[in-house]
Design a protein around this motif. Structure first.
Motif, short mmCIF file in Angstrom:
data_model
loop_
_atom_site.label_atom_id
_atom_site.label_comp_id
_atom_site.label_asym_id
_atom_site.label_seq_id
_atom_site.Cartn_x
_atom_site.Cartn_y
_atom_site.Cartn_z
N HIS A 217 -118.98 58.20 -69.98
CA HIS A 217 -117.97 59.25 -69.83
C HIS A 217 -118.27 60.37 -70.81
CE1 HIS A 217 -115.29 57.91 -73.38
NE2 HIS A 217 -116.37 57.16 -73.42
N ALA A 218 -117.68 61.55 -70.55
CA ALA A 218 -117.85 62.70 -71.43
C ALA A 218 -116.69 62.74 -72.42
CB ALA A 218 -117.91 63.99 -70.61
N HIS A 219 -117.01 62.46 -73.67
CA HIS A 219 -116.00 62.44 -74.74
C HIS A 219 -116.72 62.79 -76.03
CE1 HIS A 219 -112.28 61.45 -76.74
NE2 HIS A 219 -112.86 60.50 -77.47
N GLY A 220 -116.75 64.09 -76.34
CA GLY A 220 -117.59 64.57 -77.43
C GLY A 220 -119.01 64.80 -76.96
N GLU A 221 -119.48 63.91 -76.17
CA GLU A 221 -120.78 63.95 -75.49
C GLU A 221 -120.70 62.98 -74.33
OE1 GLU A 221 -123.85 62.23 -77.93
OE2 GLU A 221 -122.44 60.81 -78.82
N VAL A 222 -121.67 63.02 -73.45
CA VAL A 222 -121.76 61.97 -72.43
C VAL A 222 -122.31 60.73 -73.13
CG1 VAL A 222 -122.76 61.24 -70.25
CG2 VAL A 222 -122.04 63.61 -70.55
N ARG A 223 -121.49 59.67 -73.17
CA ARG A 223 -121.78 58.50 -73.99
C ARG A 223 -121.40 57.23 -73.24
NH1 ARG A 223 -119.58 58.40 -79.03
NH2 ARG A 223 -119.15 56.14 -78.86
N ILE A 224 -121.79 56.10 -73.79
CA ILE A 224 -121.46 54.80 -73.23
C ILE A 224 -120.58 54.05 -74.21
CG2 ILE A 224 -122.37 52.58 -72.48
CD1 ILE A 224 -124.89 54.05 -71.55
N ASP A 225 -119.45 53.53 -73.72
CA ASP A 225 -118.53 52.74 -74.52
C ASP A 225 -118.14 51.49 -73.74
OD1 ASP A 225 -118.10 54.27 -76.99
OD2 ASP A 225 -117.21 55.79 -75.69
N THR A 226 -117.33 50.65 -74.38
CA THR A 226 -116.85 49.41 -73.77
C THR A 226 -115.57 49.68 -72.98
OG1 THR A 226 -117.79 48.09 -75.56
CG2 THR A 226 -116.07 47.06 -74.24
N LEU A 227 -115.45 49.03 -71.82
CA LEU A 227 -114.27 49.14 -70.97
C LEU A 227 -113.62 47.76 -70.84
CD1 LEU A 227 -112.51 50.79 -68.91
CD2 LEU A 227 -114.11 50.00 -67.15
N ASP A 228 -112.32 47.67 -71.09
CA ASP A 228 -111.58 46.44 -70.81
C ASP A 228 -110.23 46.80 -70.19
OD1 ASP A 228 -109.78 47.08 -72.88
OD2 ASP A 228 -110.81 45.84 -74.35
N HIS A 229 -109.35 45.81 -70.05
CA HIS A 229 -108.10 46.04 -69.33
C HIS A 229 -107.17 47.02 -70.06
CE1 HIS A 229 -107.03 42.80 -72.13
NE2 HIS A 229 -105.78 43.25 -72.03
N ASN A 230 -107.42 47.22 -71.36
CA ASN A 230 -106.62 48.20 -72.10
C ASN A 230 -107.14 49.62 -71.93
OD1 ASN A 230 -104.73 46.42 -73.41
ND2 ASN A 230 -106.43 45.70 -74.68
N GLY A 231 -108.46 49.76 -71.88
CA GLY A 231 -109.03 51.10 -71.75
C GLY A 231 -110.42 51.16 -72.33
N ILE A 232 -110.76 52.31 -72.93
CA ILE A 232 -112.09 52.52 -73.50
C ILE A 232 -112.04 52.23 -75.00
CG2 ILE A 232 -113.88 54.23 -74.00
CD1 ILE A 232 -113.08 55.68 -71.45
N TYR A 233 -112.91 51.34 -75.45
CA TYR A 233 -112.98 51.00 -76.87
C TYR A 233 -114.21 51.65 -77.48
CZ TYR A 233 -112.95 48.41 -81.23
OH TYR A 233 -112.92 48.08 -82.56
N ASN A 234 -113.99 52.47 -78.49
CA ASN A 234 -115.07 53.14 -79.21
C ASN A 234 -115.43 52.29 -80.43
OD1 ASN A 234 -116.45 54.88 -81.12
ND2 ASN A 234 -115.81 56.62 -79.86
N ALA A 235 -116.56 51.61 -80.34
CA ALA A 235 -116.94 50.67 -81.40
C ALA A 235 -117.22 51.39 -82.72
CB ALA A 235 -118.17 49.87 -80.97
N ALA A 236 -117.79 52.60 -82.64
CA ALA A 236 -118.12 53.34 -83.87
C ALA A 236 -116.85 53.69 -84.65
CB ALA A 236 -118.90 54.60 -83.53
N ARG A 237 -115.79 54.01 -83.93
CA ARG A 237 -114.54 54.38 -84.58
C ARG A 237 -113.55 53.21 -84.69
NH1 ARG A 237 -113.06 60.51 -82.51
NH2 ARG A 237 -115.07 61.46 -83.10
N LYS A 238 -113.95 52.09 -84.07
CA LYS A 238 -113.14 50.87 -84.11
C LYS A 238 -111.71 51.10 -83.61
CE LYS A 238 -115.73 48.58 -87.81
NZ LYS A 238 -116.85 49.51 -87.78
N ARG A 239 -111.61 51.76 -82.47
CA ARG A 239 -110.30 52.00 -81.87
C ARG A 239 -110.45 52.36 -80.40
NH1 ARG A 239 -108.88 57.31 -80.99
NH2 ARG A 239 -110.19 58.93 -81.94
N TYR A 240 -109.33 52.24 -79.66
CA TYR A 240 -109.31 52.67 -78.26
C TYR A 240 -109.13 54.18 -78.20
CZ TYR A 240 -109.10 47.87 -76.59
OH TYR A 240 -109.41 46.57 -76.29
N SER A 241 -109.92 54.82 -77.35
CA SER A 241 -109.81 56.27 -77.21
C SER A 241 -109.03 56.68 -75.97
CB SER A 241 -111.21 56.90 -77.15
OG SER A 241 -111.95 56.39 -76.04
#
Length: 252
Positions: A217-241
């Motif tokens: 997805h495009a979020h700051g840049e086109v990047r790859i993150d983790t997807l689960d039932h809550n949403g998108i988890y940004n591992a670098a920031r250790k939080r859901y975006s």
């Protein structure tokens, strides 16, 4: 004719960019205000204002022909179209009107194009969709952007699907009306579209599902993150975006 032109919400260079007009697209002029023209894009019906200095008129006959045809799209990150008088850079995903394998046509002028092009008659597979999407990795985020040099979340998904022959609307809250609902994240497949909502429940973000419960997805840049039932988890920031709302599957 230019590589990319900003389309703005109002008649000012300071106004919000709502989308971009990219090389090869056709549009109608629906209003004029001084040196500004309001356009409606032929492909998705989106409206915005451009400086008339960046306007390229075409004949009514050409516009009708363009609207009836399916056009190849550029597959190289950057290429040029050229004739004896001019060289115009074109980016990934730009239209190649009436491409015959060697040249394109704009009005009655022909321009040589030596790069790779999509085949609009080919039915895309999920693997091809993801291959196209991977070409946009690290593209910088730009609100209203629709090019490899600046793109927003729905511009990214619209461009990827457009290159693969499926026309999505421009905005995420419009795109969500396309496709069949996937009820659980575990049932999602590569190429599905995941949509995310703000606290008021409005769809504000979209991304492309990958293998292994990942999302591009495009979020700051086109990047790859983790997807689960809550949403998108940004591992670098250790939080859901982003908070997941729904997943949809497009059938080509």
């Amino acid at each position: 004719m230019l590589s990319v032109v900003p389309m703005r919400a109002e008649t000012s260079d300071k106004a919000e960019i709502v989308t971009q007009l990219t090389f090869g697209e056709c549009y109608e002029v629906v209003a004029r205000d001084g040196n500004w023209l309001q356009l409606q894009l032929a492909a998705d019906g989106y409206r915005g204002w451009i400086d008339m200095k960046q306007h390229t008129p075409v004949s009514a006959e050409y516009y009708w022909e363009w609207s009836q045809a399916k056009h190849p799209r550029a597959l190289d990150l950057v290429q040029v179209v050229r004739n004896a008088d001019v060289r115009i850079p074109v980016g990934l995903g730009c239209y190649l009107p009436f491409f015959d394998g060697a040249s394109i046509r704009v009005n009655e002028e022909r321009y040589q194009y030596d790069g790779r092009a999509s085949d609009p008659a080919e039915i895309a597979t999920p693997a091809q969709l993801l291959q196209v999407a991977n070409s946009f990795l690290k593209a910088p985020y730009l609100w209203g952007g629709k090019s490899i040099f600046g793109i927003d979340c729905s511009g990214f998904t619209q461009l990827v699907f457009g290159i693969c022959g499926y026309q999505l609307p421009r905005d995420a809250n419009q795109q969500v009306n396309h496709g069949e609902e996937v009820h659980f994240v575990a049932q999602a497949q590569p190429g599905d579209l995941a949509y995310f909502s703000n606290p008021e429940g409005r769809i504000t973000h979209v991304g492309l599902v990958l293998e292994g419960q990942q999302i591009m997805h495009a979020h700051g840049e086109v990047r790859i993150d983790t997807l689960d039932h809550n949403g998108i988890y940004n591992a670098a920031r250790k939080r859901y975006s982003h908070n997941l709302r729904i997943i949809k599957r497009i059938h080509f």
